[in-house]
Design a protein around this motif. Sequence first.
Motif, PDB file in Angstrom:
ATOM      1  N   GLU A 260     -41.112  41.678  -6.908  1.00  0.00           N
ATOM      2  CA  GLU A 260     -40.991  40.871  -5.701  1.00  0.00           C
ATOM      3  C   GLU A 260     -41.344  39.417  -5.974  1.00  0.00           C
ATOM      4  O   GLU A 260     -42.181  39.113  -6.831  1.00  0.00           O
ATOM      5  N   VAL A 261     -40.703  38.531  -5.232  1.00  0.00           N
ATOM      6  CA  VAL A 261     -41.132  37.132  -5.161  1.00  0.00           C
ATOM      7  C   VAL A 261     -41.084  36.722  -3.703  1.00  0.00           C
ATOM      8  O   VAL A 261     -40.268  37.220  -2.919  1.00  0.00           O
ATOM      9  N   LEU A 262     -41.974  35.799  -3.326  1.00  0.00           N
ATOM     10  CA  LEU A 262     -42.054  35.329  -1.948  1.00  0.00           C
ATOM     11  C   LEU A 262     -41.841  33.826  -1.925  1.00  0.00           C
ATOM     12  O   LEU A 262     -42.581  33.064  -2.558  1.00  0.00           O
ATOM     13  N   ALA A 263     -40.814  33.405  -1.204  1.00  0.00           N
ATOM     14  CA  ALA A 263     -40.494  31.985  -1.063  1.00  0.00           C
ATOM     15  C   ALA A 263     -41.059  31.483   0.258  1.00  0.00           C
ATOM     16  O   ALA A 263     -40.645  31.949   1.333  1.00  0.00           O
ATOM     17  N   TYR A 264     -41.990  30.540   0.195  1.00  0.00           N
ATOM     18  CA  TYR A 264     -42.630  30.014   1.402  1.00  0.00           C
ATOM     19  C   TYR A 264     -41.770  28.917   2.039  1.00  0.00           C
ATOM     20  O   TYR A 264     -41.185  28.079   1.335  1.00  0.00           O
TER      21      TYR A 264
ATOM     22  N   ASP B 259     -32.576  25.690  -0.908  1.00  0.00           N
ATOM     23  CA  ASP B 259     -33.186  25.930  -2.220  1.00  0.00           C
ATOM     24  C   ASP B 259     -34.570  26.506  -1.951  1.00  0.00           C
ATOM     25  O   ASP B 259     -35.432  25.827  -1.373  1.00  0.00           O
ATOM     26  N   THR B 260     -34.809  27.749  -2.358  1.00  0.00           N
ATOM     27  CA  THR B 260     -36.059  28.425  -1.999  1.00  0.00           C
ATOM     28  C   THR B 260     -37.257  27.967  -2.837  1.00  0.00           C
ATOM     29  O   THR B 260     -38.387  28.326  -2.500  1.00  0.00           O
ATOM     30  N   GLY B 261     -37.006  27.243  -3.926  1.00  0.00           N
ATOM     31  CA  GLY B 261     -38.096  26.776  -4.749  1.00  0.00           C
ATOM     32  C   GLY B 261     -38.723  27.816  -5.630  1.00  0.00           C
ATOM     33  O   GLY B 261     -39.795  27.589  -6.212  1.00  0.00           O
ATOM     34  N   ILE B 262     -38.052  28.986  -5.778  1.00  0.00           N
ATOM     35  CA  ILE B 262     -38.652  30.084  -6.541  1.00  0.00           C
ATOM     36  C   ILE B 262     -37.559  30.936  -7.157  1.00  0.00           C
ATOM     37  O   ILE B 262     -36.405  30.912  -6.720  1.00  0.00           O
ATOM     38  N   ASN B 263     -37.931  31.670  -8.186  1.00  0.00           N
ATOM     39  CA  ASN B 263     -37.042  32.678  -8.765  1.00  0.00           C
ATOM     40  C   ASN B 263     -37.883  33.723  -9.495  1.00  0.00           C
ATOM     41  O   ASN B 263     -39.100  33.558  -9.634  1.00  0.00           O
TER      42      ASN B 263
END
Length: 230
Positions: A208-212, A225-229
């Motif tokens: 899992e990853v969580l994009a704030y 752009d979620t800023g995460i991967n």
Amino acid sequence: ILCFMAKMVCSDSGEATWYGGNPTGNSCGYNGIPTSSFPYNYYAAVGGDYWKLGYQCGACYQITCTGAGTGDSNCGCTSTPTVTVQVADKCAECSTNRPSVIFDLSPAARARISTCGITAIQYERVSCDYQSNIVVRNKEGTSRWWFGFHVGNVANRGALSSVEIISNSFQWYDCDFVYENFWLCNDGQPIADDLPYDVKFIADDGTEVLAYDAITSFTASAQFDTGINF
């Protein structure tokens, strides 16, 4: 797929055909396939368990030409016989009516590895080498009352098993994968008018990853752009 999840090195054999490509109208809902960065316009259509009702959209495979496929001749592998492709489209006949055909390659992918119409291949699931962040694009016609979005540029596994969104006041919504290419987080009941929303992405291996603060608008076709991967 099991080998990749267990981090084992293994491959299978089969065949690949090729088609005219579909970078913007593909079954996975991708709005274009990158040509100057991963996957470099190398993508494929798949069927059966490799499609899995669209849940395998985004999965990546390393494909190696081993020669001419069934019924083909006067052709062969190129000097660059290996390519990594991303699943971006559906092939209705692959793995079902034509069980030996696993991939229907984009023109660029086929031209890289083979001069054949039907190519004998070895293939294995590999990581998707995205260096950019996960992108969320709101579905056309979306709103608080019917909020859906596409997800793209997912690294590592490439394919997602589930998605959740969390409002600014911590209201959670599970999103359903519908029509084989986008995530729908409600259907008829409005979600909270409480932007921005966090997004949790769960890959098909459970990571899992969580994009704030990833989603900042309910506007149709807005992209984030979620800023995460992974």
